[in-house]
Design a protein around this motif. Structure first.
Motif, short mmCIF file in Angstrom:
data_model
loop_
_atom_site.label_atom_id
_atom_site.label_comp_id
_atom_site.label_asym_id
_atom_site.label_seq_id
_atom_site.Cartn_x
_atom_site.Cartn_y
_atom_site.Cartn_z
N ARG A 35 0.83 -1.19 0.00
CA ARG A 35 0.00 0.00 0.00
C ARG A 35 0.87 1.26 0.00
O ARG A 35 1.97 1.27 0.54
CB ARG A 35 -0.94 0.02 1.21
N SER A 37 0.61 5.68 0.55
CA SER A 37 -0.19 6.77 1.10
C SER A 37 0.20 8.04 0.36
O SER A 37 1.38 8.35 0.20
CB SER A 37 0.08 6.92 2.60
N ASP A 82 -3.78 3.78 0.44
CA ASP A 82 -4.31 3.91 1.80
C ASP A 82 -5.52 4.84 1.81
O ASP A 82 -5.56 5.84 1.10
CB ASP A 82 -3.25 4.51 2.73
#
Length: 258
Positions: A35, A37, A82
């Motif tokens: 993931r 962000s 995210d």
């Protein structure tokens, strides 16, 4: 994602790095993956918020809308995206676990980075997001990270459509509101547009509904006019007057009665 484009009259795919590399077209993901962000302006929050996403690491799709380009992140075969921190819900069920759901993110393209908070860019991006939320069908919430807000798709489409038709700025959702420890109402998200947040005095915040309406009206005016640099008198809808006073740092506008 190419199958989605016929229903999006505003957008065309202008760049798909996955296809250019000889792989399958970028698409909505499924299953567990690494993931990333990314902040509201399309930057990774690590390393001092200075590093943009990289096509060599992050699958992204470039969409062209009205001469502006926007990047869609969180697509396979790249890493998932995210879900930003959420503090405020607008017509979203409180028991909905958005953090457990797949997320895709729409961000201004690199050439728009310096103007990500300009109204023409925001209007075009929100219009595209509204179209995507309707076309995808399975969207459970639209998250606007500058306000830490999650907005129900139907409500999001309604407020965006109203703004695009010449109505008020979508101050409920694109900006959020919370009561501080002294009972005053404070905004979150206005600073994305003019560098300042609102702080209504406790006396003006006793009636939460009235206070929120007042804050929303002030947001509508301030998004258009820009930052307040000196004490300014503002006329309320009931014929009264309030004072808008920037604090010494210029980051908060104190709102008091007169």
């Amino acid at each position: 994602m190419s199958g989605l484009l016929p229903s999006l009259s505003r957008a065309a795919i202008s760049h798909d790095p996955a296809q250019r590399a000889g792989g399958a077209s970028s698409q909505l993901h499924g299953g567990n993956r690494a993931r990333i962000s990314v902040t509201a302006d399309g930057r990774r929050p690590s390393r001092g918020n200075a590093e943009r996403y990289d096509a060599r690491r992050d699958a992204w799709l470039e969409l062209l809308v009205d001469g502006l380009t926007f990047d869609l992140l969180g697509l396979a075969p790249g890493p998932a995206l995210d879900t930003p921190a959420i503090s405020h819900l607008f017509s979203v069920p409180t028991d909905l676990d958005l953090g457990a759901m797949d997320a895709i993110g729409l961000f201004p393209g690199p050439h728009l980075c310096g103007g990500a908070n300009s109204l023409p860019v925001v209007r075009t991006m929100l219009a595209l997001a509204s179209d995507m939320a309707e076309a995808l069908g399975a969207v459970r919430a639209v998250v606007w990270s500058p306000a830490s807000s999650a907005i129900a798709p139907a409500f999001f489409r309604k407020i965006v459509a109203s703004w695009l038709r010449g109505g008020p700025f979508p101050a409920m959702g694109v900006v959020s509101y919370a009561v501080d420890g002294e009972g005053g109402l404070q905004s979150e998200g206005l600073a994305f547009f003019n560098g300042q947040e609102l702080a209504l005095s406790p006396a003006l915040s006793d009636d939460r509904i009235a206070a929120t309406r007042l804050a929303a009206r002030l947001v509508h005016e301030l998004v258009a006019s820009g930052a307040i640099t000196e004490d300014t008198v503002f006329a309320t809808e009931d014929g009264g007057q309030i004072m808008l006073s920037p604090d010494t740092a210029g980051r908060t506008i104190r709102v008091t009665g007169m």
